[in-house]
Write a protein that holds these residues in place. Structure first.
Motif, mmCIF file in Angstrom:
data_model
loop_
_atom_site.group_PDB
_atom_site.id
_atom_site.type_symbol
_atom_site.label_atom_id
_atom_site.label_comp_id
_atom_site.label_asym_id
_atom_site.label_seq_id
_atom_site.Cartn_x
_atom_site.Cartn_y
_atom_site.Cartn_z
ATOM 1 N N CYS A 158 0.824 -1.143 0.152
ATOM 2 C CA CYS A 158 0.031 -0.109 -0.105
ATOM 3 C C CYS A 158 0.872 1.133 0.107
ATOM 4 C CB CYS A 158 -0.973 -0.017 1.177
ATOM 5 S SG CYS A 158 -2.246 -1.224 1.114
ATOM 6 N N GLN A 159 0.172 2.523 -0.512
ATOM 7 C CA GLN A 159 1.039 3.598 -0.430
ATOM 8 C C GLN A 159 0.788 4.384 0.901
ATOM 9 O OE1 GLN A 159 2.741 5.164 -3.014
ATOM 10 N NE2 GLN A 159 2.131 2.772 -3.930
ATOM 11 N N ASP A 160 -0.148 3.915 1.662
ATOM 12 C CA ASP A 160 -0.242 4.374 3.124
ATOM 13 C C ASP A 160 0.107 3.329 4.034
ATOM 14 O OD1 ASP A 160 -1.588 7.026 2.511
ATOM 15 O OD2 ASP A 160 -3.232 5.699 1.796
ATOM 16 N N ARG A 161 0.324 3.812 5.222
ATOM 17 C CA ARG A 161 0.474 2.910 6.516
ATOM 18 C C ARG A 161 -0.784 2.508 6.980
ATOM 19 N NH1 ARG A 161 4.118 6.862 6.825
ATOM 20 N NH2 ARG A 161 6.361 6.698 6.983
ATOM 21 N N LEU A 162 -1.076 1.463 7.222
ATOM 22 C CA LEU A 162 -2.308 0.804 7.418
ATOM 23 C C LEU A 162 -2.476 0.442 8.956
ATOM 24 C CD1 LEU A 162 -3.485 -1.399 4.563
ATOM 25 C CD2 LEU A 162 -3.722 1.014 4.824
ATOM 26 N N GLN A 163 -3.427 0.684 9.776
ATOM 27 C CA GLN A 163 -3.835 0.663 11.182
ATOM 28 C C GLN A 163 -4.858 -0.437 10.969
ATOM 29 O OE1 GLN A 163 -4.678 4.029 13.642
ATOM 30 N NE2 GLN A 163 -5.463 2.505 15.363
ATOM 31 N N TRP A 164 -4.473 -1.730 11.415
ATOM 32 C CA TRP A 164 -5.693 -2.692 11.469
ATOM 33 C C TRP A 164 -6.515 -2.685 12.519
ATOM 34 C CZ3 TRP A 164 -7.017 -4.975 6.992
ATOM 35 C CH2 TRP A 164 -5.950 -5.097 5.856
ATOM 36 N N THR A 165 -8.039 -2.611 12.532
ATOM 37 C CA THR A 165 -8.709 -2.835 13.502
ATOM 38 C C THR A 165 -9.436 -4.104 13.953
ATOM 39 O OG1 THR A 165 -10.420 -1.555 12.444
ATOM 40 C CG2 THR A 165 -9.079 0.094 13.436
#
Length: 417
Positions: free
Chosen positions: A290-297
């Motif tokens: 991904c181009q973004d950092r992902l915060q998984w909930t």
């Protein structure tokens, strides 16, 4: 759904795609500004006689179209230069797609700010259209404020209408129109395809919305206050789609306070924290970063937590402050520069802090020359809209790059935050 896969049989859809691409390419080739006729364009519009394209521009535009539709696979690309009207290009593209239509290439900006191609097999795009057609079932018309040659616009204004059985008369192009037109055009059951800045403007001009209207937004996170204002005006819901030119759509949400939910063909990578796996129609899995950092909930729910390539969003377009800074540094009167996105209370454009090469120079006059410089060398979204001047770039107490408050152009210092 096979009807959507043969999208190019719809001449009006193909013409919208080509016109959007031509306008975008000309704007890129002429960053100083370009006056173009409003959409829709007539089939007889001539790229040279009517749009003033010179031989190099015509070559560049033809190359971009050939790349986008993979015309090299069928060998039809050479006809474009000899027949440079919109109608002829539609016919040439249609003939080419009859021979090969299995892939499309969309362009985006990479980490250096230079456009890069992103190739997508049509069956993978159709995977997303299956999900979207279920999500937006029952829509009767689509009002679009996004260009059809970008992947978001292509999915929502070319493939999706055919999957939903919406013909050309049900596609209304809002580009180049004031959001006030939206208030006059809306009918029950409409789908409105926009981007955050479009919705921000629309929120100020929509007194009420007919029942059952759904909006969709993408290209950048939609601010919570914008989403709330749209819903308070009576929008049934504003669906936010997360994705990129590299991946197409990844997930969606119908509330700015909720996490995004993955489309069914995506899942979290077990090996890379910011990675994803896509299940292809043949059962194979492909990994993506991904181009973004992902915060998984949750296992299938996430929130974007900032880009990893230092891009910022201006009007739904990725721009790179580092590239804008490089352009400013090429001006002979600029010794150093810093470029940032404005704070929310300052606006939604870029701002620049300038250290002049000559001490004591008239900042008002230099500002005028810098405005001319960025108009000539940068696209609209890239141009800083506020200049602040000082003897050195803003630094924090730890000597790190710092933000600054926008000050009147004649001040030579800025408040460091």
């Amino acid at each position: 759904m096979r009807n959507a896969a043969s999208w190019w049989n719809d001449e009006q859809a193909l013409q919208r795609f080509i016109c959007s691409l031509v306008a975008s390419e000309l704007a890129s080739l002429r960053p100083g500004g370009l006056a173009l006729p409003g959409f829709p364009w007539e089939a007889g519009l001539h790229l040279v006689d009517d749009l003033g394209a010179d031989s190099l521009e015509l070559l560049g535009i033809a190359t971009a179209l050939a790349e986008s539709l993979h015309m090299h696979e069928s060998g039809f690309e050479d006809y474009l230069l000899a027949r440079p009207t919109i109608g002829e290009w539609v016919q040439i593209a249609q003939a080419s797609l009859q021979h090969f239509s299995g892939k499309l290439t969309f362009r985006t900006s990479g980490s250096t700010g230079q456009p890069k191609p992103c190739c997508h097999p049509l069956p993978l795009l159709m995977q997303e259209v299956v999900e979207l057609s279920a999500l937006f079932s029952g829509r009767r018309r689509i009002l679009c404020a996004v260009p059809g040659h970008h992947i978001y616009g292509f999915l929502f204004t070319i493939l999706l209408p055919r999957a939903l059985g919406i013909d050309a008369s049900g596609i209304i192009d809002l580009r180049g129109s004031s959001p006030a037109r939206l208030a006059n055009e809306l009918k029950e059951g409409d789908l409105v395809v926009g981007h955050p800045e479009f919705w921000r403007a629309a929120a100020r001009l929509l007194p009420s919305v007919p029942a059952g209207v759904i909006g969709v937004t993408s290209t950048a996170p939609c601010p919570a206050e914008v989403s709330q204002a749209i819903e308070e005006a009576g929008m049934h819901k504003l669906i936010q789609v997360y994705g990129s030119s590299e991946t197409a759509g990844i997930g969606w949400r119908d509330s700015s306070t909720s996490p995004y939910r993955l489309f069914s063909h995506w899942k979290k990578s077990a090996e890379a924290h910011h990675g994803l796996l896509r299940m292809q129609p043949d059962g194979q899995e492909t990994s993506y970063t991904c181009q973004d950092r992902l915060q998984w909930t949750g296992p299938r729910e996430f929130l974007p937590a900032g880009r990893m390539d230092n891009a910022v969003q201006v009007g739904g377009i990725n721009v790179f402050p580092a590239r804008v800074r490089d352009v400013l540094l090429q001006h002979p009167e600029v010794a150093d520069a810093a470029v940032r996105l404005m704070r929310p209370e300052e606006g939604a454009r870029l701002k620049a802090f300038i250290v002049a090469r000559m001490p004591g120079i008239d900042h008002a006059e230099l500002q005028q020359r810098l405005h001319s410089w960025v108009t000539e060398h940068l696209t609209t979204a890239e141009r800083p809209k506020a200049f602040t001047f000082g003897e050195q770039l803003p630094k924090s107490s730890m000597e790190k790059d710092a933000d600054w408050l926008i000050t009147p152009s004649l001040r030579s210092t800025a408040d460091v935050q």
